[in-house]
Structures are given as C-alpha cells and as structure tokens.
Design a protein around this motif. Structure first.
Motif, PDB file in Angstrom:
ATOM      1  N   VAL A  43     -49.469 -58.739  63.031  1.00 54.96           N
ATOM      2  CA  VAL A  43     -48.206 -58.191  62.544  1.00 54.96           C
ATOM      3  C   VAL A  43     -47.985 -56.790  63.098  1.00 54.96           C
ATOM      4  O   VAL A  43     -46.890 -56.444  63.559  1.00 54.96           O
ATOM      5  CB  VAL A  43     -48.186 -58.178  61.002  1.00 54.96           C
ATOM      6  N   ASN A  44     -49.025 -55.977  63.086  1.00 50.71           N
ATOM      7  CA  ASN A  44     -48.896 -54.616  63.598  1.00 50.71           C
ATOM      8  C   ASN A  44     -48.565 -54.599  65.085  1.00 50.71           C
ATOM      9  O   ASN A  44     -47.796 -53.760  65.553  1.00 50.71           O
ATOM     10  CB  ASN A  44     -50.187 -53.837  63.347  1.00 50.71           C
ATOM     11  N   ALA A  45     -49.158 -55.531  65.847  1.00 53.05           N
ATOM     12  CA  ALA A  45     -48.875 -55.594  67.280  1.00 53.05           C
ATOM     13  C   ALA A  45     -47.398 -55.886  67.531  1.00 53.05           C
ATOM     14  O   ALA A  45     -46.742 -55.231  68.353  1.00 53.05           O
ATOM     15  CB  ALA A  45     -49.753 -56.658  67.933  1.00 53.05           C
ATOM     16  N   ALA A  46     -46.848 -56.878  66.807  1.00 50.66           N
ATOM     17  CA  ALA A  46     -45.433 -57.218  66.966  1.00 50.66           C
ATOM     18  C   ALA A  46     -44.541 -56.088  66.458  1.00 50.66           C
ATOM     19  O   ALA A  46     -43.486 -55.792  67.035  1.00 50.66           O
ATOM     20  CB  ALA A  46     -45.124 -58.517  66.226  1.00 50.66           C
ATOM     21  N   TRP A  47     -44.956 -55.450  65.367  1.00 48.77           N
ATOM     22  CA  TRP A  47     -44.186 -54.366  64.775  1.00 48.77           C
ATOM     23  C   TRP A  47     -44.036 -53.195  65.756  1.00 48.77           C
ATOM     24  O   TRP A  47     -42.941 -52.656  65.945  1.00 48.77           O
ATOM     25  CB  TRP A  47     -44.857 -53.919  63.485  1.00 48.77           C
ATOM     26  N   LEU A  48     -45.120 -52.807  66.381  1.00 46.52           N
ATOM     27  CA  LEU A  48     -45.078 -51.679  67.315  1.00 46.52           C
ATOM     28  C   LEU A  48     -44.173 -51.975  68.509  1.00 46.52           C
ATOM     29  O   LEU A  48     -43.450 -51.093  68.988  1.00 46.52           O
ATOM     30  CB  LEU A  48     -46.491 -51.344  67.791  1.00 46.52           C
ATOM     31  N   LEU A  49     -44.183 -53.226  68.986  1.00 45.45           N
ATOM     32  CA  LEU A  49     -43.337 -53.584  70.121  1.00 45.45           C
ATOM     33  C   LEU A  49     -41.856 -53.487  69.760  1.00 45.45           C
ATOM     34  O   LEU A  49     -41.033 -53.102  70.585  1.00 45.45           O
ATOM     35  CB  LEU A  49     -43.672 -54.996  70.593  1.00 45.45           C
ATOM     36  N   ALA A  50     -41.519 -53.849  68.533  1.00 43.21           N
ATOM     37  CA  ALA A  50     -40.116 -53.824  68.115  1.00 43.21           C
ATOM     38  C   ALA A  50     -39.664 -52.423  67.724  1.00 43.21           C
ATOM     39  O   ALA A  50     -38.649 -51.912  68.210  1.00 43.21           O
ATOM     40  CB  ALA A  50     -39.910 -54.785  66.947  1.00 43.21           C
ATOM     41  N   VAL A  51     -40.430 -51.787  66.851  1.00 41.64           N
ATOM     42  CA  VAL A  51     -40.024 -50.489  66.319  1.00 41.64           C
ATOM     43  C   VAL A  51     -40.074 -49.408  67.394  1.00 41.64           C
ATOM     44  O   VAL A  51     -39.283 -48.459  67.370  1.00 41.64           O
ATOM     45  CB  VAL A  51     -40.913 -50.117  65.113  1.00 41.64           C
ATOM     46  N   GLY A  52     -40.988 -49.556  68.360  1.00 36.37           N
ATOM     47  CA  GLY A  52     -41.078 -48.571  69.425  1.00 36.37           C
ATOM     48  C   GLY A  52     -39.798 -48.431  70.228  1.00 36.37           C
ATOM     49  O   GLY A  52     -39.558 -47.396  70.862  1.00 36.37           O
ATOM     50  N   GLN A  53     -38.957 -49.450  70.184  1.00 39.09           N
ATOM     51  CA  GLN A  53     -37.660 -49.401  70.849  1.00 39.09           C
ATOM     52  C   GLN A  53     -36.540 -49.082  69.863  1.00 39.09           C
ATOM     53  O   GLN A  53     -35.723 -48.188  70.077  1.00 39.09           O
ATOM     54  CB  GLN A  53     -37.385 -50.742  71.540  1.00 39.09           C
ATOM     55  N   THR A 107     -40.430 -40.115  65.681  1.00 40.11           N
ATOM     56  CA  THR A 107     -41.379 -39.016  65.584  1.00 40.11           C
ATOM     57  C   THR A 107     -41.734 -38.513  66.983  1.00 40.11           C
ATOM     58  O   THR A 107     -41.370 -39.133  68.004  1.00 40.11           O
ATOM     59  CB  THR A 107     -42.668 -39.472  64.889  1.00 40.11           C
ATOM     60  N   LEU A 108     -42.463 -37.409  67.038  1.00 42.14           N
ATOM     61  CA  LEU A 108     -42.934 -36.906  68.334  1.00 42.14           C
ATOM     62  C   LEU A 108     -43.801 -37.945  69.018  1.00 42.14           C
ATOM     63  O   LEU A 108     -43.693 -38.165  70.231  1.00 42.14           O
ATOM     64  CB  LEU A 108     -43.717 -35.603  68.130  1.00 42.14           C
ATOM     65  N   GLY A 109     -44.648 -38.617  68.224  1.00 42.26           N
ATOM     66  CA  GLY A 109     -45.479 -39.674  68.792  1.00 42.26           C
ATOM     67  C   GLY A 109     -44.649 -40.815  69.360  1.00 42.26           C
ATOM     68  O   GLY A 109     -44.971 -41.355  70.423  1.00 42.26           O
ATOM     69  N   ASP A 110     -43.570 -41.175  68.643  1.00 43.36           N
ATOM     70  CA  ASP A 110     -42.666 -42.219  69.149  1.00 43.36           C
ATOM     71  C   ASP A 110     -42.089 -41.817  70.498  1.00 43.36           C
ATOM     72  O   ASP A 110     -42.005 -42.630  71.427  1.00 43.36           O
ATOM     73  CB  ASP A 110     -41.515 -42.458  68.166  1.00 43.36           C
ATOM     74  N   ARG A 111     -41.688 -40.551  70.603  1.00 39.58           N
ATOM     75  CA  ARG A 111     -41.042 -40.082  71.836  1.00 39.58           C
ATOM     76  C   ARG A 111     -42.025 -40.056  73.005  1.00 39.58           C
ATOM     77  O   ARG A 111     -41.686 -40.446  74.129  1.00 39.58           O
ATOM     78  CB  ARG A 111     -40.437 -38.694  71.609  1.00 39.58           C
ATOM     79  N   ILE A 112     -43.243 -39.614  72.741  1.00 34.74           N
ATOM     80  CA  ILE A 112     -44.245 -39.566  73.808  1.00 34.74           C
ATOM     81  C   ILE A 112     -44.589 -40.978  74.274  1.00 34.74           C
ATOM     82  O   ILE A 112     -44.638 -41.258  75.477  1.00 34.74           O
ATOM     83  CB  ILE A 112     -45.511 -38.828  73.309  1.00 34.74           C
ATOM     84  N   ALA A 113     -44.815 -41.880  73.307  1.00 35.17           N
ATOM     85  CA  ALA A 113     -45.149 -43.261  73.665  1.00 35.17           C
ATOM     86  C   ALA A 113     -44.008 -43.922  74.422  1.00 35.17           C
ATOM     87  O   ALA A 113     -44.237 -44.637  75.410  1.00 35.17           O
ATOM     88  CB  ALA A 113     -45.473 -44.061  72.407  1.00 35.17           C
ATOM     89  N   ALA A 114     -42.771 -43.668  73.995  1.00 33.69           N
ATOM     90  CA  ALA A 114     -41.618 -44.288  74.644  1.00 33.69           C
ATOM     91  C   ALA A 114     -41.460 -43.799  76.089  1.00 33.69           C
ATOM     92  O   ALA A 114     -41.118 -44.579  76.982  1.00 33.69           O
ATOM     93  CB  ALA A 114     -40.355 -44.002  73.850  1.00 33.69           C
ATOM     94  N   ARG A 115     -41.708 -42.537  76.314  1.00 34.18           N
ATOM     95  CA  ARG A 115     -41.597 -42.019  77.681  1.00 34.18           C
ATOM     96  C   ARG A 115     -42.638 -42.661  78.586  1.00 34.18           C
ATOM     97  O   ARG A 115     -42.351 -42.982  79.742  1.00 34.18           O
ATOM     98  CB  ARG A 115     -41.755 -40.495  77.686  1.00 34.18           C
ATOM     99  N   TYR A 116     -43.824 -42.865  78.062  1.00 37.19           N
ATOM    100  CA  TYR A 116     -44.868 -43.515  78.863  1.00 37.19           C
ATOM    101  C   TYR A 116     -44.509 -44.979  79.124  1.00 37.19           C
ATOM    102  O   TYR A 116     -44.647 -45.466  80.253  1.00 37.19           O
ATOM    103  CB  TYR A 116     -46.210 -43.411  78.141  1.00 37.19           C
ATOM    104  N   VAL A 117     -44.036 -45.678  78.097  1.00 33.14           N
ATOM    105  CA  VAL A 117     -43.656 -47.079  78.281  1.00 33.14           C
ATOM    106  C   VAL A 117     -42.495 -47.186  79.269  1.00 33.14           C
ATOM    107  O   VAL A 117     -42.468 -48.084  80.125  1.00 33.14           O
ATOM    108  CB  VAL A 117     -43.299 -47.719  76.930  1.00 33.14           C
ATOM    109  N   ASP A 118     -41.527 -46.275  79.184  1.00 34.05           N
ATOM    110  CA  ASP A 118     -40.421 -46.284  80.147  1.00 34.05           C
ATOM    111  C   ASP A 118     -40.950 -46.161  81.575  1.00 34.05           C
ATOM    112  O   ASP A 118     -40.470 -46.841  82.493  1.00 34.05           O
ATOM    113  CB  ASP A 118     -39.466 -45.126  79.855  1.00 34.05           C
ATOM    114  N   ARG A 119     -41.928 -45.275  81.748  1.00 32.23           N
ATOM    115  CA  ARG A 119     -42.497 -45.096  83.083  1.00 32.23           C
ATOM    116  C   ARG A 119     -43.230 -46.356  83.536  1.00 32.23           C
ATOM    117  O   ARG A 119     -43.147 -46.753  84.707  1.00 32.23           O
ATOM    118  CB  ARG A 119     -43.455 -43.900  83.078  1.00 32.23           C
ATOM    119  N   LEU A 120     -43.923 -47.009  82.604  1.00 35.51           N
ATOM    120  CA  LEU A 120     -44.596 -48.258  82.952  1.00 35.51           C
ATOM    121  C   LEU A 120     -43.604 -49.346  83.332  1.00 35.51           C
ATOM    122  O   LEU A 120     -43.815 -50.092  84.294  1.00 35.51           O
ATOM    123  CB  LEU A 120     -45.450 -48.736  81.772  1.00 35.51           C
ATOM    124  N   LEU A 121     -42.515 -49.451  82.576  1.00 32.49           N
ATOM    125  CA  LEU A 121     -41.502 -50.465  82.881  1.00 32.49           C
ATOM    126  C   LEU A 121     -40.866 -50.202  84.233  1.00 32.49           C
ATOM    127  O   LEU A 121     -40.599 -51.137  85.008  1.00 32.49           O
ATOM    128  CB  LEU A 121     -40.442 -50.490  81.782  1.00 32.49           C
TER     129      LEU A 121
END
Length: 477
Positions: free
Chosen positions: A372-382, A395-409
């Motif tokens: 559940v947590n794995a699916a939750w993070l994939l959805a909420v992170g966006q 949160t700041l953590g959300d923003r940092i993680a999102a920038r890294y995921v954007d770069r990966l994508l």
C-alpha cells in the motif's frame, strides 16, 4: 501450501466484502482456515458489472508485480484471463506514453501488464476462488458491526437476506468492504481511537467510454497502450489513456483536474480528447473507432490513506485491507496490484508466524501496509503538486523527491537502462529505493543518451491500421 485437514476444521476466518480485495484475501486465508466471505449484494455469475463498483467502467490495469502475486494466490488465473481475450502487454515495448518530460521510447520488454475489463478480471478471480473447498460465500448479507472489545475482535454482526440479524464468530475478521468501510467507527464502538489519516485530492474527474477498435486494428491482433499523462505542475492537469481490452475493444479514459474537468456528454468526449490533453493522439485514434457505450463519469479519485498499522493499540483478530485501507488516484493504475501483493503479504506473515499466535493481526496489518505504501508514494508524489490538493501542500521532501524523479523521467526518454529502473518501481516489482542506486544517480546527472522524440512512437503498421498517417500523428495541434 498443504495442511492437515483436521487442523483446518478448528480454524475460521470471515472476510467482509466480495470485492477483488476480499476474494484475494479469501484465497490467501484458505491455506490456513475455513473462510466465509460476507457480501452485501448478489455477485454476478459471469463477467458482468458488480454492484457497488462504479469505477469498473474506467481504465484498469494489473501491473506485473500484481499479476505475479495473483498467480501466487490463484495459479492459472492469468491463463484463464488470456483465454477470454485479455492482453498480456509488454512494458514498455507496447506502451506509447507522453510523460511531462517527453515521449518515452518503446524499449525492449522489462515487465508487463494484464489488460482487460474489470468485469472480466473480477469474474476470473471469483471463478478461481469458488473452486477453493474451504471458501464459502454468503451473498446478500450485510455486515453491521464487530463483536468483541478493544483487546480482541471475535466476530461480526450481520443482517441476513430476510432482514434478521445474526452473529458470526471466527478467529480472524478481515474488512475488505472498500471505500464505504466503517472500520474506523466500528473500532470506536470498541473503545479504540480513530487512525491517523491523510488525504491528497487533486479534484480529478474521470470520464470513460468503450469503443470497438477499427477493423484493421482488430486484424492486426495487437495495439499499444496510449497514455498522454497530465503534468501536475500545470493546472489544470488533463490527459487521456487508451487501453486495448478483450473482444477488440478499447477503454478510453479522459481526465482533468479542478477547472478542466470532462463532462458526462457523448458529443463532448472526443472533443475533450482532441483539445485538452497535451497531445491529441487519443482523440485522433478514437475518431476512427465505433463507440459502444455512453460516457461514465466519476469524481471519486482522491488519494485517501488510513494508517491503521500505526495505532498504538490494535485488537487481536481484526485486519483492514484494500480500499478500506487506502484509495488512490486511478490515473496511476496501482490499486489492484497493491491489493494482490497485500494478500500475498498476509499469507506469508501467517505462514511465518503461525495461525493464532499472539499479535498476529497487528503483524498482518503492518505487512499489508507495505505494498500500500509503495502505491501511495507513486500517486501522492505527483498529486500533491496540484493546487489545493492537500491541506499543507508539498513538503520540502516532496519537492526534492519530485525534482529527482523529473530528472529520471527526462533521462528515461533516451536511456533504456533508466527506463527499466523506473518500470521496476511502477510495476511494483522492486522498491523505490532502487532509484537511489549510485549508477542511477550518475545516469540522471548525465541525462538522456538519445535525442527527444518529436511524435508518438507508433509504428507505420499501427498508424495505418488506425487510419492515420505519420503526418497526422506528428502534429500536436
């Protein structure tokens, strides 16, 4: 798993809800005990709509992580689905995806999805579960409340089909009643507090319609998923997805967030698909297809998590699973896979700890929370980046993680190795921690190895079968 039948007679479990989560839970528990599934409605005999599941009319997919979990619980179910016309779709080989960072290439297969109507999937699972001799299904029976106290749940009060009440007892009660779950209030009645909750709501509205694919596409025998994703940093977020399912049909779903929602209007559906997403490819494809249904609309797309596993006190004999535990924005397609993996986690926990051991229900509750947590993070992170999606915003953590995921994508648009790492995670086959591998970090810094695609990567044969030219597919407006 094989166990002494005489031992099983002394064990019992009740699963509340004949949903996909409920049926998979029953399959997991039938390795250890006699299981009674309590379902408030009459379940259909064939692959037909089930009452209480309005979201079934929209796009669904079972990622390979979920498909493998399904096979672990109910062997040969995927073969049964394929025999009825379901597609085993190689990922990302047969996926045409426009991400916020650009078109993905159709790299060599790393994972897969199972594509079919929700009615067919539910029927196949029910069919397999009904074969289990230790599973009994009580239809037209409504759960009213729990028996027991704050230390232990011992059973459930139910209303029979004739309106009278009954009290059913068992060693383990599992709530799989879905979005309408009353587990929180039932626990309050036993003197326990409500769980922590989090809600992230992008106010997304889904509109879906089923089409008969063009004759040439049906003759071709396959067609890729086509997915124009929304960009959560551009409001309103709008997109469209086309999924091939059984009988030569396409389920097409369009969606939009606050201020850009689709409507329940047949005439407006194709117009939305052409004009609102970031590319009109889905609208152009359905222009050559035959509509088979009217538009179905839903607003029930919020991400809602109830953290039962964090409660300080948890009663013996009670577990909450499925949509009663977490619901997700369906745009990411992880709900069914998370449910299947949670059922496997339940089975494995019981096998490891032993039926009836002290604290088993708490251990199961923590175990089912993993997928559940794995699916939750994939959805909420966006979704957290949409305006007013959550009370406090990202949160700041959300923003940092999102920038890294954007770069990966962005890197994945031109680097097949990174595309595979991302699909490792989105398929729910590997944890998100694999994206922190130093080799992945280095590749993200370097960026894509191939230039950006300027059009949807449909083959000439696919375009021709769909009645489109390369020039039409290339033009974005």
């Amino acid at each position: 798993m094989q166990h002494d039948p005489a031992f099983h007679r002394a064990r019992s479990a009740i699963v509340l809800g004949g949903s996909l989560a409920g049926m998979l839970t029953a399959a997991a528990l039938a390795d250890f005990a006699h299981v009674t599934v309590v379902e408030r409605h009459t379940l259909p005999e064939g692959p037909e709509p089930r009452r209480g599941l309005p979201q079934a009319r929209h796009a669904h997919q079972l990622w390979s992580g979920g498909a493998k979990a399904l096979e672990t619980l109910l062997p040969d179910t995927v073969d049964l689905l394929k025999a009825q016309g379901a597609h085993r779709q190689p990922v990302p080989t047969d996926m045409v995806i426009l991400s916020p960072q650009g078109w993905f290439r159709r790299w060599r297969e790393s994972h897969h999805t199972i594509l079919c109507s929700r009615d067919l999937l539910d029927w196949a699972v029910r069919t397999q579960v009904r074969k289990r001799v230790r599973v009994t299904i009580r239809e037209n029976t409504e759960a009213l409340g729990l028996l027991g106290d704050g230390a232990a749940v011992t059973g459930v009060r139910v209303r029979r089909p004739d309106g009278t009440e009954d009290r059913l007892t068992a060693d383990l009660i599992v709530d799989a009643t879905g979005r309408a779950s009353r587990a929180s209030s039932w626990l309050q009645d036993l003197g326990l507090p409500t769980p922590q909750q989090r809600k992230v709501d992008s106010s997304l509205v889904y509109a879906s319609r089923t089409f008969l694919a063009p004759a040439a596409v049906r003759a071709l025998g396959h067609f890729p998923v086509v997915n124009v994703q929304a960009d959560p940093r551009r409001a309103p977020g709008q997109g469209a997805v086309l999924l091939p399912i059984e009988d030569g049909r396409w389920i097409v779903t369009v969606f939009g967030t606050r201020g850009g929602e689709p409507v329940r209007d047949n005439d407006a559906f194709e117009t939305f698909a052409l004009e609102k997403p970031r590319h009109p490819i889905v609208g152009r494809l359905i222009a050559h297809a035959e509509p088979l249904t009217d538009v179905s609309l839903t607003h029930a797309t919020a991400n809602h998590r109830r953290y039962y596993e964090r409660m300080r006190h948890w009663p013996e004999g009670f577990v909450v699973v499925g949509d009663a535990l977490a619901t997700y924005n369906p745009a990411y397609g992880h709900g069914m896979s998370a449910v299947a993996k949670s059922a496997v986690a339940m089975r494995d926990t019981i096998a490891e700890r032993g039926w009836g051991t002290s604290g088993l229900a708490r251990r199961i509750q923590k175990a089912v929370a993993g997928p559940v947590n794995a699916a939750w993070l994939l959805a909420v992170g966006q979704d957290v980046f949409y305006p007013d999606a959550s009370e406090h915003g990202p949160t700041l953590g959300d923003r940092i993680a999102a920038r890294y995921v954007d770069r990966l994508l962005y890197t994945a648009t031109g680097n097949g190795r990174i595309a595979r790492r991302i699909t490792d995670v989105t398929s729910l086959e590997r944890p998100a921690s694999v994206l922190g591998d130093p080799r992945v970090l280095v590749a993200a810094v370097a960026g894509p190895l191939k230039p950006r695609l300027d059009r949807p990567p449909l083959t000439d044969a696919e375009l021709a079968a769909a009645g489109m030219s390369t020039a039409v597919a290339t033009t974005a407006d």
